[in-house]
Design a protein around this motif. Structure first.
Motif, short mmCIF file in Angstrom:
data_model
loop_
_atom_site.label_atom_id
_atom_site.label_comp_id
_atom_site.label_asym_id
_atom_site.label_seq_id
_atom_site.Cartn_x
_atom_site.Cartn_y
_atom_site.Cartn_z
N THR A 296 0.76 -1.07 -0.06
CA THR A 296 0.11 -0.03 0.07
C THR A 296 0.82 1.19 0.17
OG1 THR A 296 -1.54 -1.13 1.25
CG2 THR A 296 -1.96 1.08 1.26
N SER B 221 2.09 4.90 -8.66
CA SER B 221 1.09 3.81 -7.91
C SER B 221 0.02 3.54 -8.57
CB SER B 221 0.84 4.54 -6.53
OG SER B 221 2.07 4.87 -5.64
N LYS C 224 -2.19 0.27 -8.03
CA LYS C 224 -2.24 0.46 -6.41
C LYS C 224 -3.06 1.49 -6.10
CE LYS C 224 0.72 -2.94 -5.92
NZ LYS C 224 0.15 -4.13 -6.01
N THR C 225 -3.91 1.39 -4.92
CA THR C 225 -4.80 2.54 -4.40
C THR C 225 -3.97 3.24 -3.23
OG1 THR C 225 -6.59 1.42 -4.99
CG2 THR C 225 -7.08 3.50 -3.78
N HIS D 128 -2.70 5.26 -0.01
CA HIS D 128 -3.37 6.00 1.02
C HIS D 128 -2.90 7.32 1.39
CE1 HIS D 128 -5.47 5.74 4.93
NE2 HIS D 128 -4.32 6.13 5.61
N TYR E 63 3.55 -0.53 4.74
CA TYR E 63 3.20 0.47 3.67
C TYR E 63 4.59 0.51 2.81
CZ TYR E 63 -0.75 2.52 6.31
OH TYR E 63 -1.85 2.66 7.15
#
Lengths: 398, 398
Positions: free
Chosen positions: B121, B136, B141-142, B144, B166
């Motif tokens: 993440t 990303s 990927k999402t 944060h 992370y």
């Protein structure tokens, strides 16, 4: 699920790295012996005065605020893309400058293009440039491998392939065998690719070495612009292995699942790449000029003459080898059934000559070595004499 | 399952691309107006005579067979890695040359490093360099996202973060706010990363601008060598945005799931990268010499003086902005609640000045713009005068 990419733990022998280690050890033990490399395919001919001057002048522009250059355009300077477009016109191919991407080497470009793909099967014809296999494995893919051997005249065609959606790596002229596809053969691959929705990644690193009437591009062939991405480079053509400059052609007509690959790659480059220095591109532009081409041709002829010399000696020894008029390489079967590394060791220890073990180009390259024409003529002759003497002594002729 | 990477169909506005379009249109409609850019963070100061000469001489080596250079080493020439090692020694940090990788720009390096990771993440503190988010997303990927705002003094610390594994992007000095982490704050991030098995990607693109007693590296902090990868560049430090040269430090002690990230990245570079040209690395080596550093400092001081000028005018207008002694940028709140693009348009159309809309650095950057000190002093003053006049006229002061 793993935080890190576990594919990087795969054992991937880098043949050139291993050669380096062996050569270092030999040098240490034989400090007074001159080693001659017919190994790594790295250019040796110096730049012309004209090319050097042009690049120096471009570099000097950085010395003045009025001509200072900042970030290069991610896709490449327009002047170089225009020049490449012109070059393709001489092949009767119309490209848009938007279809041309300037990169810093085919090695990078052909690995970076993988970012565009997700669930694919790499189709690799070995022996070939080992980075196709390695970058596939690092991406977690298991390549489908076909073998180019003496039995099929080192040429694999799609009639032996199960129809599936592949990412097809073609290298023409082939490194290491020198095999160069005809237009008809390329047409077969293009038809296969379009039928199976596959994409062809065509590595043209040695395109400038093509001498016979064989295609320098696929885009004169019907259907090619729907499935072929072409990778070209200034490395071998103009001695730019140190400078790092290449170009990739992604026709705008290539789409898969409604994704336009040209747009995807542009997005990639805008995000993950920052372009190639101005004066490198100025040099590359010159290389494609009429005068530049004449100079490059001289170097290419020089390297090819070395290949002729190597072939002359190997013929005298009646050894089993292939080469072509369109390659700087010779692909030699090891005598007496020796393995690639055995024969490599023999030549290093007895002749102080470096070659590349054929197994570095794929499993079916085992039992072969690659010799390159990229050294000076003097060194090439010297190396051949050493090999000749050794082989006669060892009765390695047939 | 998809053959192509569908993440590339995500809409990713490239703010610099959009600026370019708007500026082109403005130029076309106002052909006689001089536009001044306080926009893209691109250097403008020319090379010193010494730096230019050194690079020209290195380039001239390509003109002679005896000094001609072929493929550069994939990890970088040893002479440059030794010099970088020396630089770290001045920070009381011992590095091995194997921990240093020469690359062609942080933009590439910080995107390429993602190849080492699989299920992660991204943790991104915005506003920041937009490529973290974009690369990303292209990787599926999402991120944060945490917001650095006026409320938290533009500094986010891990105490507000849910403990999870992370990939943490830190940028210090921050682009665009100029916020630079203290040693204590970096220690908090390092402790958090080690506790959660996270990895910190520390972008030090503006490291050379650090003026106060703030850390230039994390490796003096306990635990850093187990979780921090540092990215540095010659771009802003020495005007190399066109030349493309950077370095990445991957300590050998960084392991996750028994994978050594230094070894992984070496494997990546050997497979997917072919190094940086010799004379660029020769230039970079000079830049790190005592004389080179004195020259670079002059340029950095020049850019910082421009920042002072900008701050002087904005202060006179009593506008709401931040900057620091360690950044070439000013982060300005748009007056009268205007959006980033509204204020961008106002400044372009009324002052012929380009800035960067803050929304390009993340959602929380909406309502801000970034101004850069990278133009000439003359142009910076001219731009500020124009902005000043316009703001007075529009009663945009508080």
């Amino acid at each position: 699920m793993s935080f890190v990419n576990q594919n990087y733990t795969n054992k991937l022998d880098n043949v050139f790295y291993k050669i380096g280690q062996k050569v270092n050890l030999f040098s240490k033990n034989n400090p007074n012996t001159q080693i001659i490399s017919l190994g790594i395919g790295d250019v040796t001919r110096p730049f012309s005065d004209k090319l050097t001057n042009i690049m120096v002048n471009a570099l000097l522009e950085q010395q003045f605020a009025s001509t200072f250059k900042g970030y290069p355009p991610e896709q490449g300077y327009l002047f170089l893309r225009e020049k490449i477009k012109e070059r393709y016109k001489t092949f009767n191919v119309n490209l848009s400058v938007d279809e041309i991407f300037i990169g810093n080497g085919i090695g990078c470009d052909i690995a970076n293009i993988l970012d565009m793909f997700q669930d694919y099967t790499p189709l690799i014809i070995e022996p070939t440039y080992p980075a196709y296999f390695a970058s596939s494995v690092l991406n977690g893919k298991t390549p489908h491998v076909l073998n180019a051997t003496k039995e099929n005249d080192f040429c694999v065609l799609p009639n032996v392939v199960e129809p599936k959606q592949y990412l097809i790596y073609l290298c023409s002229p082939n490194n290491p065998t020198g095999y160069t596809y005809t237009k008809k053969q390329l047409k077969e691959w293009i038809d296969f690719a379009n039928k199976t929705n596959s994409i062809i990644l065509l590595d043209l690193a040695y395109e400038f070495f093509i001498q016979e009437k064989l295609p320098h591009t696929t885009y004169t062939i019907a259907g090619a612009k729907k499935c072929v991405i072409e990778f070209c480079s200034f490395s071998k053509m103009s001695g730019f292995t140190n400078l790092r400059c290449s170009y990739t052609i992604i026709p705008k007509a290539i789409k898969r699942e409604n994704v336009n690959l040209n747009s995807s790659f542009l997005k990639r480059q805008l995000t993950k790449f920052n372009g190639v220095p101005y004066f490198v591109q100025v040099g590359a532009e010159y290389v494609l000029s009429t005068q530049g081409q004449i100079e490059q041709q001289k170097n290419i002829d020089y390297y090819k003459n070395n290949v002729k010399i190597i072939c002359y000696y190997l013929s005298k020894l009646k050894l089993d080898f292939v080469s072509s008029k369109s390659t700087p390489y010779v692909w030699l079967k090891c005598p007496k059934g020796k393995s690639s590394w055995q024969f490599f060791n023999d030549l290093l220890n007895n002749c102080a000559v470096i070659v590349v073990p054929g197994c570095g180009f794929g499993k079916c390259g085992e039992g072969y070595v690659r010799l390159s024409g990229f050294n000076s003529m003097e060194n090439t002759i010297k190396a051949c004499e050493e090999i000749y003497k050794y082989m006669i002594k060892e009765k390695c002729t047939t």
